[in-house]
Design an enzyme around this catalytic site. Structure first.
Site, PDB file in Angstrom:
ATOM      1  N   ALA A  14       0.800  -1.232   0.000  1.00 56.20           N
ATOM      2  CA  ALA A  14       0.000   0.000   0.000  1.00 56.20           C
ATOM      3  C   ALA A  14       0.825   1.271   0.000  1.00 56.20           C
ATOM      4  CB  ALA A  14      -0.938  -0.004   1.211  1.00 56.20           C
ATOM      5  N   ARG A  16       2.715   2.539  -2.282  1.00 54.27           N
ATOM      6  CA  ARG A  16       2.720   3.321  -3.537  1.00 54.27           C
ATOM      7  C   ARG A  16       1.865   2.633  -4.600  1.00 54.27           C
ATOM      8  NH1 ARG A  16       6.858   0.892  -6.916  1.00 54.27           N
ATOM      9  NH2 ARG A  16       8.459  -0.119  -5.662  1.00 54.27           N
ATOM     10  N   ASP A  64       6.804  -8.006   5.710  1.00 55.18           N
ATOM     11  CA  ASP A  64       7.082  -8.623   4.414  1.00 55.18           C
ATOM     12  C   ASP A  64       6.043  -9.729   4.237  1.00 55.18           C
ATOM     13  OD1 ASP A  64       8.046 -10.265   2.378  1.00 55.18           O
ATOM     14  OD2 ASP A  64      10.150  -9.926   2.930  1.00 55.18           O
ATOM     15  N   VAL A  65       5.258  -9.664   3.179  1.00 53.87           N
ATOM     16  CA  VAL A  65       4.173 -10.650   3.022  1.00 53.87           C
ATOM     17  C   VAL A  65       4.694 -12.080   2.876  1.00 53.87           C
ATOM     18  CG1 VAL A  65       2.417  -9.084   2.067  1.00 53.87           C
ATOM     19  CG2 VAL A  65       3.991 -10.282   0.509  1.00 53.87           C
ATOM     20  N   TYR A 156       5.917 -14.497 -13.270  1.00 55.97           N
ATOM     21  CA  TYR A 156       4.828 -13.559 -12.945  1.00 55.97           C
ATOM     22  C   TYR A 156       3.475 -14.143 -13.378  1.00 55.97           C
ATOM     23  CZ  TYR A 156       2.395  -9.012 -12.724  1.00 55.97           C
ATOM     24  OH  TYR A 156       1.536  -7.983 -12.426  1.00 55.97           O
ATOM     25  N   ALA A 158       2.660 -17.286 -13.842  1.00 59.76           N
ATOM     26  CA  ALA A 158       2.288 -18.437 -12.993  1.00 59.76           C
ATOM     27  C   ALA A 158       1.765 -17.950 -11.645  1.00 59.76           C
ATOM     28  CB  ALA A 158       3.500 -19.349 -12.803  1.00 59.76           C
ATOM     29  N   LYS A 160       0.304 -15.092 -10.973  1.00 56.73           N
ATOM     30  CA  LYS A 160      -0.983 -14.399 -11.110  1.00 56.73           C
ATOM     31  C   LYS A 160      -2.096 -15.382 -11.485  1.00 56.73           C
ATOM     32  CE  LYS A 160       0.371 -10.260 -10.007  1.00 56.73           C
ATOM     33  NZ  LYS A 160      -0.123  -9.619  -8.786  1.00 56.73           N
TER      34      LYS A 160
END
Ligand code: NAP
Length: 248
Positions: A14, A16, A64-65, A156, A158, A160
């Site tokens: 969140a 930016r 960090d997710v 990317y 894979a 998504k």
């Protein structure tokens, strides 16, 4: 709890770009918003700027997710202050592009970890409070690349596409608890992520997009607020393209 003005919302990535625009729109709608991102200092600045711009409450949640314990701790801090999580927007994402032949395994792992496992970690941390509330909205930020694939973006794409499978499965598992789970699939949106593309490639993208332009972060945010609000109560497991017609 369908009124956005009463919602407690967490948005990842969140600080930016699209995430910031989503957070801002929720704030303008009167929601309390938790901003989850990597850098504590940047988050503090973003939270304070958004509060000045909108008059709403923004809570910085540095994590960090990819780190399940850090995510759990950030969500627990949020619950300490706000008790509930009505809406979770899994927006944090990265790219590390390169052709499959030359792709480093570390680049594959990094993108899958942030984009897919990061969303998994946040859903895990949000589920119990949402189930207790018997109400929830989970929204994933996927991509048209997850629908169509793209040369040079196997990792990317894979990640998504994986988010879409996660979305539909969570939607099926949790519908009985009045928790919906949907995804948006943006096309090319004007942010730091796409500003890095060479001008020639940006022009090609405009040419193949029927609406002949990049989208704006606010246009993604509008769709996400719709999915979090009362007018989308019967929509779950859906993927909405926000792409100017690119992937139709
Ligand atoms: P962005 O400007 O690069 O912003 C992404 C945000 O996520 C940054 O604040 C970044 O923090 C944060 N982040 C990255 N890794 C993280 C982690 N491990 N834990 C927590 N936060 C993390 O990207 P954007 O263009 O706004 O994209 C947002 C989402 O939309 C992404 O999921 C992206 O894949 C998706 N999307 C974008 C487009 C587009 O055209 N822009 C199109 C389709 C889908 P740092 O700045 O500290 O790295």
């Amino acid at each position: 709890m369908a009124e956005l003005s009463e919602q407690k919302v967490i948005v990842t990535g969140a600080a930016r770009g699209i995430g910031r625009a989503i957070a801002e729109k929720f704030g303008r709608a009167g929601a309390d918003v938790g901003l989850l991102d990597l850098e504590p200092d940047v988050l503090e600045e973003t939270a304070s700027a958004l509060a000045d711009e909108t008059g709403a409450n923004f809570t910085p949640l540095a994590a960090d997710v990819t780190d399940p314990e850090a995510v759990e701790s950030a969500f627990s801090d949020w619950r300490g202050e706000h008790d509930v999580i009505h809406t979770l927007v899994n927006n944090a994402g990265i790219t590390k592009d390169g052709l499959m032949l030359r792709q480093k395994k570390s680049d594959w792992d990094a993108v899958l970890n942030v984009n897919l496992s990061g969303a998994y970690n946040c859903v895990q941390a949000a589920l119990k409070p949402m189930m207790k509330e018997r109400w929830g909205r989970i929204i994933m930020v996927s991509s048209v690349i997850g629908l169509q694939g793209n040369a040079g973006q196997t990792n990317y794409a894979a990640s998504k596409a994986g988010l879409i499978g996660l979305t539909k499965s969570v939607a099926r598992e949790l519908a009985g608890r009045n928790i919906t789970c949907n995804a948006v699939a943006p096309g090319f949106i004007r942010t730091k992520m796409t500003e890095q593309l060479p001008e020639e490639q940006q022009e090609e993208i405009r040419e193949i997009t029927p609406l002949e332009r990049f989208g704006e972060p606010e246009e993604v945010a509008d769709c996400i607020l719709f999915l979090a609000g009362k007018n989308s109560a019967f929509i779950t497991g859906e993927v909405i393209r926000i792409d100017g017609g690119l992937a139709m």
